[in-house]
Design an enzyme around this catalytic site. Structure first.
Site, PDB file in Angstrom:
ATOM      1  N   PHE A 176      80.100   3.751 137.382  1.00  0.00           N
ATOM      2  CA  PHE A 176      78.756   4.053 137.470  1.00  0.00           C
ATOM      3  C   PHE A 176      78.232   4.528 136.008  1.00  0.00           C
ATOM      4  CE2 PHE A 176      79.452   3.891 141.848  1.00  0.00           C
ATOM      5  CZ  PHE A 176      78.239   3.437 142.390  1.00  0.00           C
ATOM      6  N   CYS A 177      76.997   4.095 135.533  1.00  0.00           N
ATOM      7  CA  CYS A 177      76.535   4.286 134.288  1.00  0.00           C
ATOM      8  C   CYS A 177      75.051   4.612 134.000  1.00  0.00           C
ATOM      9  CB  CYS A 177      76.959   3.189 133.274  1.00  0.00           C
ATOM     10  SG  CYS A 177      78.680   2.261 133.723  1.00  0.00           S
ATOM     11  N   THR A 178      74.795   4.966 132.768  1.00  0.00           N
ATOM     12  CA  THR A 178      73.295   5.033 132.552  1.00  0.00           C
ATOM     13  C   THR A 178      73.070   4.511 131.104  1.00  0.00           C
ATOM     14  OG1 THR A 178      72.583   6.817 133.624  1.00  0.00           O
ATOM     15  CG2 THR A 178      70.946   6.122 131.993  1.00  0.00           C
ATOM     16  N   ARG A 238      68.866   8.590 138.447  1.00  0.00           N
ATOM     17  CA  ARG A 238      68.974   9.077 137.037  1.00  0.00           C
ATOM     18  C   ARG A 238      68.007   8.429 136.373  1.00  0.00           C
ATOM     19  NH1 ARG A 238      73.775   6.203 136.470  1.00  0.00           N
ATOM     20  NH2 ARG A 238      73.586   5.557 138.683  1.00  0.00           N
TER      21      ARG A 238
END
Length: 316
Positions: free
Chosen positions: A82-84, A258
């Site tokens: 999971f990332c931004t 996010r």
């Protein structure tokens, strides 16, 4: 092409086999999946392309680890991270790229986060941030050409993509494709085309930043081709794009939002005030930064010397 660790970037060896089996321990078909992994490892050269099969074998031998665990983790990273990621054009037309990478087993992964340069004829062709034992690349830059990051796309069960990655020999792990793209492509357009239209084992979001004005894109990728190509459009007010792990045209879930905090702070900062420090402030804003964040990078292919990477230790 040779792989070279950045001085001081290697922390300690990590038990990839332990992580892989611990993760699968929560999965009802864990034993069957482990057997499938072991079958792939036994015939790795026929399942995985060069140079990745040989590199995995070398890693397993050097660290005295099980080859099946190395193979499993290299496929697992593609479908569970999971990332931004944010691609930005500032008021001067410079393209920036920032990302947080969030993952399970965060404490161990922080300790095996490394920066790697890929060198040919004594020149760095491309660089990346990765984990020791992982031969693909999901965060990287080809200097003076383009940057790329991969964010997991929350589509379907992770194990479906995992099994496809094992059994469909036509489908390439996205992280392997990214590394090939860094090695072979020399500009933004070619990188976008290769990433968008190559068959892969899983869906994903590929965020690409170039060196010319307007060269920023989020590719929402299906296994066969692109679902959506979302390009920067600064002349019409879209000077940055934020991608987490959900399609950008639908609201993120309230349990994992996010996106909106990042968008709000980016708009507050504005294109005239984009710097390494202001982008770091966005990537350090909870919940963009969270207790599963392993590292943050801010980079610009136009000015690779500005790249900063931090291993994060947030406890919120």
């Amino acid at each position: 092409m040779a792989m070279q660790l950045r001085a001081g970037s290697f922390k300690e060896e990590g038990p990839s086999d332990f992580v892989f089996r611990s993760f699968l321990g929560k999965f009802p078909f864990a034993n069957l999946t482990v057997k499938a992994i072991e079958a792939v490892a036994a015939d790795i050269d026929n399942y995985l392309p060069k140079p990745y099969a040989g590199e995995m074998r070398g890693i397993a031998k050097a660290l005295n680890m099980d080859l099946g665990g190395i193979v499993g983790m290299n496929i697992l990273y593609d479908v569970t991270a999971f990332c931004t990621s944010i691609v930005t054009q500032d008021a001067n037309g410079q393209i920036w790229h920032s990302r947080n990478l969030d993952y399970t087993f965060v404490n161990m992964l922080r300790n095996i986060t490394i920066q790697v340069d890929f060198i040919k004829n004594n020149q760095t062709v491309y660089s990346g941030v990765t984990y020791a034992g992982y031969v693909g690349l999901i965060t990287g830059m080809r200097p003076k050409a383009f940057t790329m990051t991969l964010d997991e796309r929350d589509q379907g069960a992770w194990w479906e993509n995992f099994i496809i990655g094992l059994l469909d020999r036509r489908a390439m792990p996205i992280s392997f494709l990214m590394r090939d793209t860094f090695a072979e492509c020399t500009n933004f357009k070619d990188a976008v085309d290769k990433m968008a239209y190559t068959t892969t084992e899983a869906s994903g979001y590929i965020i690409v930043g170039g060196v010319q004005k307007g060269e920023g894109m989020v590719i929402t990728k299906g296994r066969i081709g692109p679902v959506d190509l979302w390009k920067l459009d600064p002349n019409n007010g879209r000077w940055f794009e934020v991608e987490t792990n959900y399609d950008h045209w639908v609201p993120p879930p309230s349990s994992d939002n996010r996106r909106d905090p990042a968008v709000n702070l980016m708009n507050k900062i504005g294109p005239k005030n984009i710097t390494v420090e202001t982008l770091m402030s966005v990537m350090s804003l909870p919940p963009v930064l969270n207790n599963k964040t392993t590292y943050t990078i801010v980079m610009s292919a136009a000015k690779p010397e500005l790249t900063v990477v931090y291993v994060r230790h947030y406890k919120g």
